[in-house]
Write a protein that holds these residues in place. Sequence first.
Motif, mmCIF file in Angstrom:
data_model
loop_
_atom_site.group_PDB
_atom_site.id
_atom_site.type_symbol
_atom_site.label_atom_id
_atom_site.label_comp_id
_atom_site.label_asym_id
_atom_site.label_seq_id
_atom_site.Cartn_x
_atom_site.Cartn_y
_atom_site.Cartn_z
ATOM 1 N N LEU A 101 -33.447 32.860 -2.771
ATOM 2 C CA LEU A 101 -32.669 31.679 -2.391
ATOM 3 C C LEU A 101 -33.163 31.114 -1.064
ATOM 4 N N PHE A 102 -33.320 31.971 -0.062
ATOM 5 C CA PHE A 102 -33.773 31.481 1.240
ATOM 6 C C PHE A 102 -35.199 30.938 1.171
ATOM 7 N N ALA A 103 -36.069 31.604 0.410
ATOM 8 C CA ALA A 103 -37.442 31.113 0.249
ATOM 9 C C ALA A 103 -37.434 29.741 -0.423
ATOM 10 N N GLN A 104 -36.554 29.573 -1.398
ATOM 11 C CA GLN A 104 -36.434 28.294 -2.095
ATOM 12 C C GLN A 104 -35.872 27.220 -1.172
ATOM 13 N N LEU A 105 -34.901 27.572 -0.368
ATOM 14 C CA LEU A 105 -34.296 26.600 0.543
ATOM 15 C C LEU A 105 -35.314 26.023 1.525
ATOM 16 N N GLU A 106 -36.302 26.809 1.889
ATOM 17 C CA GLU A 106 -37.304 26.328 2.849
ATOM 18 C C GLU A 106 -38.067 25.121 2.330
ATOM 19 N N ASP A 107 -38.072 24.922 1.014
ATOM 20 C CA ASP A 107 -38.736 23.752 0.444
ATOM 21 C C ASP A 107 -37.884 22.490 0.573
ATOM 22 N N ILE A 114 -30.950 26.467 10.568
ATOM 23 C CA ILE A 114 -30.627 27.880 10.788
ATOM 24 C C ILE A 114 -30.130 28.496 9.488
ATOM 25 N N PHE A 115 -30.622 29.706 9.205
ATOM 26 C CA PHE A 115 -30.233 30.441 8.007
ATOM 27 C C PHE A 115 -29.346 31.629 8.397
ATOM 28 N N CYS A 116 -28.230 31.781 7.715
ATOM 29 C CA CYS A 116 -27.327 32.910 7.948
ATOM 30 C C CYS A 116 -27.008 33.575 6.614
ATOM 31 N N THR A 117 -26.992 34.899 6.594
ATOM 32 C CA THR A 117 -26.593 35.627 5.401
ATOM 33 C C THR A 117 -25.300 36.372 5.663
ATOM 34 N N ASN A 118 -24.356 36.224 4.747
ATOM 35 C CA ASN A 118 -23.049 36.846 4.914
ATOM 36 C C ASN A 118 -22.991 38.251 4.313
ATOM 37 N N THR A 119 -24.118 38.890 4.105
ATOM 38 C CA THR A 119 -24.099 40.227 3.526
ATOM 39 C C THR A 119 -23.289 41.194 4.381
ATOM 40 N N SER A 120 -22.593 42.105 3.702
ATOM 41 C CA SER A 120 -21.820 43.118 4.419
ATOM 42 C C SER A 120 -22.560 44.440 4.512
ATOM 43 N N VAL A 121 -23.614 44.602 3.709
ATOM 44 C CA VAL A 121 -24.301 45.903 3.681
ATOM 45 C C VAL A 121 -25.818 45.802 3.729
ATOM 46 N N CYS A 131 -39.300 34.550 3.700
ATOM 47 C CA CYS A 131 -39.222 33.295 4.459
ATOM 48 C C CYS A 131 -40.480 33.078 5.299
ATOM 49 N N LYS A 132 -40.873 31.820 5.437
ATOM 50 C CA LYS A 132 -41.972 31.484 6.339
ATOM 51 C C LYS A 132 -41.478 31.528 7.787
ATOM 52 N N HIS A 133 -40.254 31.082 8.000
ATOM 53 C CA HIS A 133 -39.690 31.007 9.351
ATOM 54 C C HIS A 133 -38.601 32.071 9.503
ATOM 55 N N LYS A 134 -39.032 33.303 9.652
ATOM 56 C CA LYS A 134 -38.085 34.421 9.758
ATOM 57 C C LYS A 134 -37.262 34.362 11.039
ATOM 58 N N GLU A 135 -37.788 33.652 12.027
ATOM 59 C CA GLU A 135 -37.127 33.606 13.332
ATOM 60 C C GLU A 135 -35.806 32.854 13.298
ATOM 61 N N ARG A 136 -35.555 32.089 12.229
ATOM 62 C CA ARG A 136 -34.331 31.279 12.168
ATOM 63 C C ARG A 136 -33.217 31.943 11.375
ATOM 64 N N LEU A 137 -33.426 33.163 10.899
ATOM 65 C CA LEU A 137 -32.425 33.820 10.062
ATOM 66 C C LEU A 137 -31.719 34.943 10.811
ATOM 67 N N CYS A 138 -30.407 35.008 10.631
ATOM 68 C CA CYS A 138 -29.625 36.115 11.180
ATOM 69 C C CYS A 138 -28.494 36.449 10.198
#
Length: 315
Positions: A101-107, A114-121, A131-138
């Motif tokens: 999903l995140f790789a697709q969103l980059e297009d 900014i990319f955020c993931t709501n994962t709990s685990v 991702c090409k721009h890993k620095e923008r994800l948290c």
Amino acid sequence: MRDIKKFLVCGGGMMGSAIAQILAGLEGAEVTVYDVFPVDVEAKVRNNMKLLVEKEIVTEADVDAIVSKISFTQTLDCDGVRNAELVIECVLEDMEMKQNLFAQLEDYVADDCIFCTNTSVMSPTEISSKCKHKERLCGTHFWNPAFLIPLVEVVKTPATTDEVAQTVMDILTKAGKKPVLCKKDVPGFIANRMQHALWREAISIVERGIADAKTVDDACKYSFGLRLPYLPPLVNSDMVGTQLTYNIHSYVLKDLEDRHDASPLLKEMLDEGKKGFRADLVDGTREGFMKYTDEEIAEINGGLNEYLIKMLYGK
């Protein structure tokens, strides 16, 4: 702080709709919810806010204003996605799904979105691997029910920039949440590590025959559980003093549970069908550590929001 107004929430389920509701509370916000399945996000948000209206914490007009800022799409090829300045992902806990999903969103989105993931685990670092721009994800771990629980754990990966992490912290604060920064991407982040350390000891006490399940829960509810909101662990340690904390730990820690795998008691319970609220109904009850009627389960589930509102708003 970047003046971010355009948000994209990926996943319109329980967490996604609640997070959309939170973001829509920001002044000037425009929130798009994306899901591959049709979702009535407005109905979910109105249901979330129903009890808040009944308690006179918000008005019907407030609810109308929130839902008016939220739109829904089943395609990524739309303005709500292309114009997004911050994305929060709330899809299933499936690593490949999140990565793709995140790789697709980059297009579709800008390079500074900014990319955020709501994962709990799951590891935000691993989620960002395609991702090409890993620095923008948290990571942004909201706690359920997200529209009531204040805490959001903002989790930095080794690549996350300080600017991205601080921007997310600032936005969440502005949205009325209580963000905390997890400086390292570790399993369980901050709060779940503490929560499951407590669960491990609680299960061990039952397993070792020290006390039954209800006694364990009562011991928690009617002692330190009551004072935790005012007296959390490290303030408590400072209150009693570092020397006393050191002395107690030197004596008791060697006897506490420190296993690194799940308790065999849990496996026995699973084998016996004791799955808690999700167990089959047998003689009018569902069994886990304790037995519950469906009426008791409904009361516990329904009572949580009532309790949280009373704690947070005094109503």
